[in-house]
Design an enzyme around this catalytic site. Structure first.
Site, PDB file in Angstrom:
ATOM      1  NE  ARG A 228      -3.330  -2.175   2.666  1.00  0.00           N
ATOM      2  CZ  ARG A 228      -3.244  -2.081   3.824  1.00  0.00           C
ATOM      3  NH1 ARG A 228      -3.300  -1.225   4.639  1.00  0.00           N
ATOM      4  NH2 ARG A 228      -3.401  -3.529   4.225  1.00  0.00           N
TER       5      ARG A 228
ATOM      6  NE  ARG B  10      -8.130   3.603   2.305  1.00  0.00           N
ATOM      7  CZ  ARG B  10      -9.003   2.915   3.028  1.00  0.00           C
ATOM      8  NH1 ARG B  10     -10.085   3.174   3.481  1.00  0.00           N
ATOM      9  NH2 ARG B  10      -8.501   2.056   3.922  1.00  0.00           N
TER      10      ARG B  10
ATOM     11  CE1 TYR C 100      -9.096  -9.829   4.485  1.00  0.00           C
ATOM     12  CE2 TYR C 100      -7.071 -10.950   4.210  1.00  0.00           C
ATOM     13  CZ  TYR C 100      -7.778  -9.971   4.608  1.00  0.00           C
ATOM     14  OH  TYR C 100      -7.242  -8.711   5.594  1.00  0.00           O
TER      15      TYR C 100
HETATM   16  O1  CP3 Z   1       0.702   0.141  -3.261  1.00  0.00           O
HETATM   17  C1  CP3 Z   1       0.575  -0.928  -3.074  1.00  0.00           C
HETATM   18  O2  CP3 Z   1       0.966  -1.795  -2.402  1.00  0.00           O
HETATM   19  C2  CP3 Z   1      -0.511  -1.780  -4.202  1.00  0.00           C
HETATM   20  C3  CP3 Z   1      -1.119  -2.502  -4.036  1.00  0.00           C
HETATM   21  C4  CP3 Z   1      -1.843  -3.642  -2.948  1.00  0.00           C
HETATM   22  C5  CP3 Z   1      -3.164  -3.022  -2.075  1.00  0.00           C
HETATM   23  N1  CP3 Z   1      -3.443  -4.269  -1.207  1.00  0.00           N
HETATM   24  C6  CP3 Z   1      -3.905  -2.057  -2.297  1.00  0.00           C
HETATM   25  C7  CP3 Z   1      -5.217  -1.667  -1.544  1.00  0.00           C
HETATM   26  C8  CP3 Z   1      -1.053  -4.493  -2.178  1.00  0.00           C
HETATM   27  C9  CP3 Z   1       0.287  -5.084  -2.462  1.00  0.00           C
HETATM   28  C10 CP3 Z   1      -2.160  -4.859  -1.226  1.00  0.00           C
HETATM   29  C11 CP3 Z   1      -1.971  -6.047  -0.504  1.00  0.00           C
HETATM   30  C12 CP3 Z   1      -3.161  -6.573   0.522  1.00  0.00           C
HETATM   31  N2  CP3 Z   1      -4.565  -6.529   0.481  1.00  0.00           N
HETATM   32  C13 CP3 Z   1      -3.018  -7.285   1.598  1.00  0.00           C
HETATM   33  C14 CP3 Z   1      -1.592  -7.791   1.961  1.00  0.00           C
HETATM   34  C15 CP3 Z   1      -0.761  -6.890   2.530  1.00  0.00           C
HETATM   35  C16 CP3 Z   1      -1.459  -6.272   3.868  1.00  0.00           C
HETATM   36  O3  CP3 Z   1      -1.439  -5.148   3.844  1.00  0.00           O
HETATM   37  O4  CP3 Z   1      -1.473  -7.000   5.115  1.00  0.00           O
HETATM   38  C17 CP3 Z   1      -3.848  -7.505   2.160  1.00  0.00           C
HETATM   39  C18 CP3 Z   1      -4.210  -8.446   3.436  1.00  0.00           C
HETATM   40  C19 CP3 Z   1      -5.035  -7.261   1.601  1.00  0.00           C
HETATM   41  C20 CP3 Z   1      -6.634  -7.115   1.630  1.00  0.00           C
HETATM   42  C21 CP3 Z   1      -7.086  -5.514   1.766  1.00  0.00           C
HETATM   43  N3  CP3 Z   1      -7.305  -4.616   0.851  1.00  0.00           N
HETATM   44  C22 CP3 Z   1      -7.471  -5.003   3.096  1.00  0.00           C
HETATM   45  C23 CP3 Z   1      -7.371  -5.696   4.364  1.00  0.00           C
HETATM   46  C24 CP3 Z   1      -7.852  -3.742   2.873  1.00  0.00           C
HETATM   47  C25 CP3 Z   1      -8.388  -2.891   3.622  1.00  0.00           C
HETATM   48  C26 CP3 Z   1      -7.168  -2.232   4.646  1.00  0.00           C
HETATM   49  C27 CP3 Z   1      -7.059  -0.490   3.767  1.00  0.00           C
HETATM   50  O5  CP3 Z   1      -5.974  -0.302   4.050  1.00  0.00           O
HETATM   51  O6  CP3 Z   1      -7.834  -0.053   3.156  1.00  0.00           O
HETATM   52  C28 CP3 Z   1      -7.759  -3.737   1.417  1.00  0.00           C
HETATM   53  C29 CP3 Z   1      -8.073  -2.389   0.412  1.00  0.00           C
HETATM   54  C30 CP3 Z   1      -6.925  -1.900  -0.251  1.00  0.00           C
HETATM   55  N4  CP3 Z   1      -6.066  -2.609  -0.818  1.00  0.00           N
HETATM   56  C31 CP3 Z   1      -6.743  -0.365  -0.332  1.00  0.00           C
HETATM   57  C32 CP3 Z   1      -5.367  -0.381  -1.343  1.00  0.00           C
HETATM   58  C33 CP3 Z   1      -4.972   1.080  -1.692  1.00  0.00           C
HETATM   59  C34 CP3 Z   1      -7.503   0.667   0.185  1.00  0.00           C
HETATM   60  C35 CP3 Z   1      -8.884   0.631  -0.631  1.00  0.00           C
HETATM   61  C36 CP3 Z   1      -9.684   1.969  -0.924  1.00  0.00           C
HETATM   62  O7  CP3 Z   1      -9.063   2.753  -1.733  1.00  0.00           O
HETATM   63  O8  CP3 Z   1     -10.734   2.115  -0.439  1.00  0.00           O
END
Ligand code: CP3
Length: 324
Positions: free
Chosen positions: A2, A6, A127
């Site tokens: 991430r 955001r 998940y």
């Molecule tokens: O910059 C990057 O790393 C790009 C892509 C990326 C995202 N998620 C985008 C994202 C990557 C590599 C992930 C990995 C991911 N997603 C993991 C493994 C790493 C970690 O963070 O533990 C997991 C468990 C997920 C599942 C997931 N997706 C969760 C738990 C959430 C909500 C938490 C949050 O930070 O919002 C997401 C949503 C998500 N994935 C967002 C982003 C940018 C936010 C969504 C939004 O824009 O509303």
């Protein structure tokens, strides 16, 4: 992790116009948000914009992304649901992630690689079974105790699906491949060895076999695994991304000196510029003079992180690089 998200104004502006999944499916916008942190802070690598849950959707598990996090509307909780999972064909079902990788590889200078990724089987299974972020993972753990063979079937289905997915990402231009095992730390050492590890090995061995000499570095991010870092060495990964529980140098020692990535506590970036710089120096001091270290956070950048603190972190790492 991430790196694009955001906390960045450019990302927020794009997300006001398109939903999370539509953003993933639009290579032009996906590439744009992947590049924002690289252009803004000068990171040494770009991670393609997508989510670990995207392949689940392609396997027939409906995923919705809300502000409070992802939600799976129909969970996978028994043998029938596991057997109903579809095969995953990345080129047919998620061509856009491959196209986003291709675009990034084409526009980035050759010394800035694109990182491809997937969820580790155990974390994806959590998940799929739980349906949403959960504290005790009671549904996944119930499956572990009542129907361990069903959990194993689920893990191996997910592992088998991840091999062509990562292989396709490398062929599209990804020069490192990372698996995210965010929920590793919910397992005991024995269960990590008995459930998560064999499935990880299927993925890493499978990808290495498919790509042969062209296989890029395979990286395992594992959260909460300080009690069994030695087991990670048996996963087949080349490099290990760790959380902040141990000093990075201690983790590297327990990992036989293999390449490590990490491990600043992401909440450190909620501090002041001075405290960020201090914490970053402490992290780097623990691996001073050692090769095979990628400076990073120990988990994703948190919502609300001041972008200038990310800049201070990067600046401190680059200074340390200049002075050796
Ligand atoms: O910059 C990057 O790393 C790009 C892509 C990326 C995202 N998620 C985008 C994202 C990557 C590599 C992930 C990995 C991911 N997603 C993991 C493994 C790493 C970690 O963070 O533990 C997991 C468990 C997920 C599942 C997931 N997706 C969760 C738990 C959430 C909500 C938490 C949050 O930070 O919002 C997401 C949503 C998500 N994935 C967002 C982003 C940018 C936010 C969504 C939004 O824009 O509303």
């Amino acid at each position: 992790m991430r790196q694009a998200g955001r906390y960045l104004p450019g990302y927020q502006a794009v997300r006001r116009e398109v939903s999370f999944l539509d953003l993933c499916r639009r290579p032009d916008l996906g590439a744009q948000v992947s590049l924002e942190p690289v252009e803004r802070f000068g990171m040494d690598a770009a991670i393609v914009f997508s989510d670990i849950l995207v392949p689940l959707q392609a396997m027939g598990v409906e995923v919705e992304f809300h502000d409070r996090g992802p939600e799976i509307t129909r969970t996978v909780r028994d043998g029938n649901a596991v057997d109903a999972l579809r095969k995953f064909d990345p080129a047919a079902q998620t061509p856009w992630i491959l196209e986003t990788i291709g675009r990034l590889a084409a526009v980035l200078p050759s010394d800035i690689p694109v990182i491809g990724f997937a969820g580790a089987p155990w974390t994806l299974a959590v998940y799929a079974v739980e349906g949403r972020m959960s504290k005790d993972l009671t549904a996944a753990k119930t499956m572990r105790w009542r129907e361990p063979e069903v959990l194993r079937r689920l893990l191996f289905h997910l592992a088998a699906a991840t091999v062509p997915y990562l292989t396709a990402q490398a062929k599209a231009g990804a020069r490192a491949l990372q698996l995210f095992d965010t929920w590793a730390g919910a397992l005991s050492r024995d269960d990590y060895e008995g459930f998560a590890l064999p499935a990880l090995k299927v993925v890493f061995d499978g990808v290495r076999h498919e790509l042969g000499e062209d296989c890029p570095p395979l990286v395992l991010y594992s959260r909460g695994s300080s009690a069994f870092l030695d087991l990670l060495l048996r996963s087949g990964a080349d490099a290990f991304s760790v959380d902040w529980q141990l000093p990075l140098g201690d983790a590297k020692r327990l990992l036989d000196g293999r390449p490590v990535q990490g491990n600043l506590d992401p909440t450190a970036l909620l501090g002041t510029a001075d405290s960020v710089r201090h914490a970053t120096r402490m992290m780097l001091a623990s691996v001073e003079g050692q090769h095979g270290v990628v400076a990073n956070l120990g988990h994703g950048v948190l919502v609300g992180t001041p972008p200038e603190n990310v800049a201070a972190f990067v600046d401190e790492v680059k200074r340390a690089g200049e002075t050796g």
